[in-house]
Design a protein around this motif. Sequence first.
Motif, PDB file in Angstrom:
ATOM      1  N   ALA A 440       0.841  -1.211   0.000  1.00  0.00           N
ATOM      2  CA  ALA A 440       0.000   0.000   0.000  1.00  0.00           C
ATOM      3  C   ALA A 440       0.873   1.257   0.000  1.00  0.00           C
ATOM      4  O   ALA A 440       0.549   2.258  -0.660  1.00  0.00           O
ATOM      5  CB  ALA A 440      -0.932  -0.028   1.199  1.00  0.00           C
ATOM      6  N   GLY A 441       2.003   1.234   0.754  1.00  0.00           N
ATOM      7  CA  GLY A 441       2.920   2.374   0.767  1.00  0.00           C
ATOM      8  C   GLY A 441       3.541   2.599  -0.606  1.00  0.00           C
ATOM      9  O   GLY A 441       3.688   3.753  -1.057  1.00  0.00           O
ATOM     10  N   ILE A 442       3.902   1.491  -1.287  1.00  0.00           N
ATOM     11  CA  ILE A 442       4.461   1.604  -2.639  1.00  0.00           C
ATOM     12  C   ILE A 442       3.437   2.223  -3.587  1.00  0.00           C
ATOM     13  O   ILE A 442       3.746   3.087  -4.404  1.00  0.00           O
ATOM     14  CB  ILE A 442       4.913   0.222  -3.144  1.00  0.00           C
ATOM     15  N   LYS A 443       2.164   1.749  -3.444  1.00  0.00           N
ATOM     16  CA  LYS A 443       1.117   2.291  -4.317  1.00  0.00           C
ATOM     17  C   LYS A 443       0.880   3.778  -4.040  1.00  0.00           C
ATOM     18  O   LYS A 443       0.581   4.550  -4.948  1.00  0.00           O
ATOM     19  CB  LYS A 443      -0.179   1.496  -4.141  1.00  0.00           C
ATOM     20  N   ALA A 444       1.012   4.196  -2.763  1.00  0.00           N
ATOM     21  CA  ALA A 444       0.842   5.619  -2.420  1.00  0.00           C
ATOM     22  C   ALA A 444       1.943   6.455  -3.076  1.00  0.00           C
ATOM     23  O   ALA A 444       1.688   7.551  -3.613  1.00  0.00           O
ATOM     24  CB  ALA A 444       0.861   5.794  -0.907  1.00  0.00           C
ATOM     25  N   ALA A 445       3.170   5.923  -3.058  1.00  0.00           N
ATOM     26  CA  ALA A 445       4.291   6.633  -3.703  1.00  0.00           C
ATOM     27  C   ALA A 445       4.068   6.710  -5.209  1.00  0.00           C
ATOM     28  O   ALA A 445       4.331   7.755  -5.846  1.00  0.00           O
ATOM     29  CB  ALA A 445       5.599   5.911  -3.402  1.00  0.00           C
ATOM     30  N   GLU A 446       3.570   5.609  -5.797  1.00  0.00           N
ATOM     31  CA  GLU A 446       3.273   5.616  -7.236  1.00  0.00           C
ATOM     32  C   GLU A 446       2.200   6.648  -7.556  1.00  0.00           C
ATOM     33  O   GLU A 446       2.240   7.314  -8.604  1.00  0.00           O
ATOM     34  CB  GLU A 446       2.792   4.226  -7.676  1.00  0.00           C
ATOM     35  N   ASN A 447       1.234   6.754  -6.653  1.00  0.00           N
ATOM     36  CA  ASN A 447       0.151   7.717  -6.847  1.00  0.00           C
ATOM     37  C   ASN A 447       0.695   9.146  -6.878  1.00  0.00           C
ATOM     38  O   ASN A 447       0.274   9.971  -7.719  1.00  0.00           O
ATOM     39  CB  ASN A 447      -0.881   7.556  -5.731  1.00  0.00           C
ATOM     40  N   VAL A 448       1.655   9.455  -5.991  1.00  0.00           N
ATOM     41  CA  VAL A 448       2.257  10.797  -5.967  1.00  0.00           C
ATOM     42  C   VAL A 448       3.079  11.032  -7.231  1.00  0.00           C
ATOM     43  O   VAL A 448       3.024  12.108  -7.849  1.00  0.00           O
ATOM     44  CB  VAL A 448       3.133  10.986  -4.714  1.00  0.00           C
ATOM     45  N   LEU A 449       3.814   9.997  -7.642  1.00  0.00           N
ATOM     46  CA  LEU A 449       4.651  10.130  -8.843  1.00  0.00           C
ATOM     47  C   LEU A 449       3.811  10.386 -10.095  1.00  0.00           C
ATOM     48  O   LEU A 449       4.282  10.993 -11.061  1.00  0.00           O
ATOM     49  CB  LEU A 449       5.482   8.859  -9.036  1.00  0.00           C
TER      50      LEU A 449
END
Length: 498
Positions: A440-449
């Motif tokens: 979920a943290g990785i997906k949140a970072a992808e969302n920001v990117l």
Amino acid sequence: MGSAKKVKSKRSHHEIDADENNDPSIKKHKRHSNKKEKSSKHKTKKSSHSKKEKKSKKSRKSDDKDKINEDEPFVGFYQYSKTIELEHAVAKFVEAYKVIVDLSPNFKTFSLNEMNQGKIDFQLVPSFSRYQLKFASELKTLHELNKAVDLSKIETYEEKYTKGNKQPILEEVKDIDLDSLPLSKPISSADSQNITTSAEILLDEENGLNSSDEVWPPKLLPINDLALKSRVFTHKSMVNNKLFLSDKQMMNTHNERLEFLGDSVLNTLTTMFIYKMFPSYDEGQLTKLRIALVNNQKLKEYAEAYGMEKFLSSSINHENDKKYYGGKQKVTADIFEAYIGALVQDKTHTLDEIQEWLKRIAMPTIKNSLKSNDGLFKENDDFDVNAKRRLYSLIGYAALNLHYEVIKRPTAGDPLTTVACKVGEGITLGLGSAKNTKLAGIKAAENVLSKKDVIEKYANQRAAIPRTESSFKDGDNKTGEKIKGSIGFGANGELRLL
């Protein structure tokens, strides 16, 4: 002289007899002659008497055979309840024999039907794997030819019966020229024109099935054993009240055992092909995907895609039966599982062929699952494991306080974890949901990117800060005191000099 002779001749008869009686020689002669006379008379009587005696002895002997010795001790065998039961059995025996003679064809006609099971009502096929129809046809044959049957052989008939053996079992029938028998005439029935034969169940052309990968559902694998095929579409309710069948015969008539086998095979083969298809899936993802592919609702869809539910033979009352409608999904799903079990038992197809067929059936569901946004079925390799590092390299620095915070944990209704990517004192830049906190943290970072405007804003802010002016996050030193001249963030995310 003459007168004297006359006088002498005139002696009375009794006087002569008297003289003879007094004469010893005459007496002796008389006795001898009488003995002979008596002897001959006795012999004559004796010979005729002995013939009569012999005849009477023979008749007495034959009579004795038919008579019980009256001197035998009496045994009271009969009891009222047993006697009534015996009388009932005899009445049933006679009644059953009459039913057999009235309803059964002769052996020649039975054999012809046995060889053409694909042309008869599919519900009748299991009966040809049991002994009763063959036995009835042999009795009917003997009845037609007025031949007796050895009743002692009836008890052992079932033991001698072997499915598929074309020869009669009773010796009396074996000796008959069966080719000379006329064929029995079928009993007319009002519904005989509306039957579904075994060969008509699930014909490819009728169900629009195909072998193309682009069109769904894929071509159905056929079951060649007609008895197995018939069992797939026979619900347990059809034989529950057939008390004349043994437990084993009933189990080999309905689809419960096949459904049990098919359920296990379906789970195993599905597990195997998704395990190979998704090498990066963990145990949780594989379990979730398998459930999505083999749940009752999905199996019901598979069965209905082939029209299987139309052929189910059942005595359940469908009308106004809430329990039936509540479990109808399971009943229909069971047909599909029973079909898989029959494919395995039929041995016409290998397990690899069955697995490939199941894989093609499941592909639309797999594709839909991969398109879902919940991250459960997304390949772990598809996650950018370097997303956090990439994000920090673009906008991160000590004073920005780029961090990740769990804002929703999994529940029974929602198995996903949601993580927020934040900066400063709680400004959310992006969200991500997945089956665990890390993903979920990785997906949140992808969302920001993916937000170009956010990346540009914070990248510019970082570029405007001298590197030497921000040595601690948020302008804090290790003692927690603010350092004069350091850079920090305001409540709205703007840069400010402390």
